[in-house]
Design a protein around this motif. Structure first.
Motif: not given
Length: 95
Positions: A11-19
């Protein structure tokens, strides 16, 4: 499903990213961590924290934490779609 059909699940905890303006991935200002997992059809391989993957809805997410998941518990998490070769600076998010 027999043992031979099982695959390694994390499982991967992650956060949304943008350019940003220069095309680099940066964590979104209002980002909230969420959890995804590798699926049977997930493409690519996880390499480092900060690596960006795409969700099934093509939302780019940067990894801030990784944990193994027992195969039998995999349905508690949404499967991610595929890994990219991109990375984001997540040092402020990593424990």
């Amino acid at each position: 499903m027999g043992k031979k059909d099982q695959y390694e699940v994390h499982k991967f905890t992650g956060v949304p990213v943008e350019n940003d303006a220069s095309g680099k991935y940066v964590v979104k200002a209002d980002a909230k961590p969420n959890v995804w997992r590798t699926g049977k059809h997930s493409k690519g391989k996880f390499k480092v924290l900060g690596q960006v993957f795409l969700t099934e809805n093509n939302i780019p997410i940067a990894v801030i934490e990784v944990e193994p998941v027992p195969f039998k518990d995999r349905h508690g998490y949404t499967a991610m779609q595929r890994w990219t070769s991109e990375n984001a600076d997540v040092s402020a998010w990593v424990k």
